[in-house]
Design an enzyme around this catalytic site. Structure first.
Site, short mmCIF file in Angstrom:
data_model
loop_
_atom_site.label_atom_id
_atom_site.label_comp_id
_atom_site.label_asym_id
_atom_site.label_seq_id
_atom_site.Cartn_x
_atom_site.Cartn_y
_atom_site.Cartn_z
N LYS A 169 44.29 46.86 39.82
CA LYS A 169 44.54 47.57 38.35
C LYS A 169 44.27 48.90 38.66
CE LYS A 169 41.17 46.84 35.02
NZ LYS A 169 40.72 48.05 34.75
N GLU B 116 43.80 52.81 35.98
CA GLU B 116 43.84 53.25 34.83
C GLU B 116 44.80 54.43 34.49
OE1 GLU B 116 39.79 54.22 33.77
OE2 GLU B 116 38.97 52.45 34.21
N GLU C 282 42.27 48.72 26.03
CA GLU C 282 40.80 48.64 25.89
C GLU C 282 40.46 49.61 24.67
OE1 GLU C 282 38.24 49.29 29.00
OE2 GLU C 282 36.45 49.42 27.77
N ASP D 249 35.75 47.74 38.37
CA ASP D 249 34.79 48.87 38.63
C ASP D 249 33.59 48.92 37.68
OD1 ASP D 249 36.28 50.12 36.48
OD2 ASP D 249 36.53 51.82 37.64
N SER D 250 33.45 48.19 36.53
CA SER D 250 32.29 47.94 35.95
C SER D 250 31.22 47.61 36.77
CB SER D 250 32.56 47.18 34.72
OG SER D 250 33.02 45.83 35.13
N ASP E 44 39.96 46.37 40.73
CA ASP E 44 40.23 47.67 40.12
C ASP E 44 40.21 48.79 41.33
OD1 ASP E 44 40.43 48.17 37.59
OD2 ASP E 44 38.15 47.76 37.14
O1 KIV Z 1 35.86 47.51 34.92
C1 KIV Z 1 36.18 46.63 34.23
O2 KIV Z 1 35.20 45.51 34.05
C2 KIV Z 1 37.37 46.64 33.45
C3 KIV Z 1 37.46 45.74 32.25
C4 KIV Z 1 36.35 46.12 31.04
C5 KIV Z 1 38.99 45.84 31.51
O3 KIV Z 1 38.24 47.38 33.60
#
Ligand code: KIV
Length: 285
Positions: A132, A134, A201, A63-64, A102
């Protein structure tokens, strides 16, 4: 031999024959615990996925992308629609890596049922191998709920960017004994709940090494430790697309400068009418 493509209409994915490489599986990644380090990078587009795929074991549609692709201030504004669109593109562009997507903020925290609805949509619309999410102890029942229903889950503990407001910023975590103990409990809870992979992280180094020893699934470090079972970086960070990055980023290129220089050359040639030349124009028959 020439390559032919068959279209899989359920995922809109073109399968080449012969296949360039066999796709890795979630169980194969799980077996890498303590073995050959797992190579993971983020990818958000089909073309980038094609370029990274032969070199990676896991491609993460992080989600970056909120900041990297959309110029948003944080990951909090990222939507399920964005993750599904970019996730499908990355699956289409890859043949070898396990693709993980994510779950965006607000799409899974309310209940395991909400998480299942969001995760199953992501899996169905993208063809990815897993999701994924969090969080620590509070998310363990959700990780168990998804894992037991056929959705492989990668956990994410330590510095969790979706919790930036609660954490008070993006600084490294685990500097006090209480914080260290909490991160260890979080990691164990998520791993014990059935996560097949765990991203750690932005934690002080010994914590990441201790988690890696303590949990059964492979760990992936980002600003964590070389002792993790693998590493991940945001692709645009490692390519040098941004002037400012976190301390844990290593730049393997200076793409921002190279793109600016290419654009400058192009602009000069357009303005001087030295582009296009005969080589780039169609002559009459
Ligand atoms: O969103 C993302 O790119 C991430 C990575 C930094 C692990 O969660």
């Amino acid at each position: 031999m020439s390559t032919t493509f068959t279209l899989d209409t359920s995922t809109s994915r073109a399968h080449p024959t012969p296949a360039p490489m066999k796709r890795l599986t979630v169980p194969a990644i799980g077996k890498r615990k303590g073995g050959e380090p797992i190579v993971m990078l983020t990818a958000y587009t089909a073309r980038m996925a094609q370029l990274l795929d032969p070199h990676c074991d896991v491609l993460l549609v992080g989600d970056s992308l909120g900041q990297v692709i959309y110029g948003l201030p944080s990951t909090l504004q990222v939507t399920l629609d964005m993750m599904c669109a970019h996730g499908a593109a990355v699956v289409r562009g890859s043949y070898h890596s396990v693709v993980i997507i994510d779950m965006p903020f607000g799409s899974y925290e309310q209940s395991p049922e909400q998480a299942f609805a969001s995760a199953s949509r992501i899996m169905a619309e993208t063809g990815a191998a897993g999701v994924k999410l969090e969080g620590g102890e509070a998310m363990a029942p959700t990780v168990a709920f998804l894992s037991q229903r056929g959705i492989p889950v990668c956990g994410h503990v330590g510095l969790t960017p979706q919790a930036v407001n609660a954490l008070g910023g993006y600084g490294a975590r685990g500097r006090s004994p209480e914080e260290e103990a909490k991160i260890l409990r979080d990691a164990k809870a998520i791993a014990d709940a059935g996560a097949f992979l765990l991203v750690i992280e932005g934690v002080v180094e010994p914590i990441a090494a201790a988690i890696t020893k303590a949990v059964a699934c492979p760990t992936i470090g980002i600003g964590a430790s070389v002792d993790c079972d693998g590493q991940v970086l945001v692709i645009d960070d490692m390519l040098g697309m941004f002037e400012r990055t976190a301390r844990f980023v290593k730049r393997y290129d200076d793409l921002a400068a190279r793109i600016a220089s290419a654009a400058e050359s192009y602009a000069a040639e357009v303005r001087s009418r030295s582009f296009p030349t005969a080589a780039e124009t169609y002559a009459p028959k």
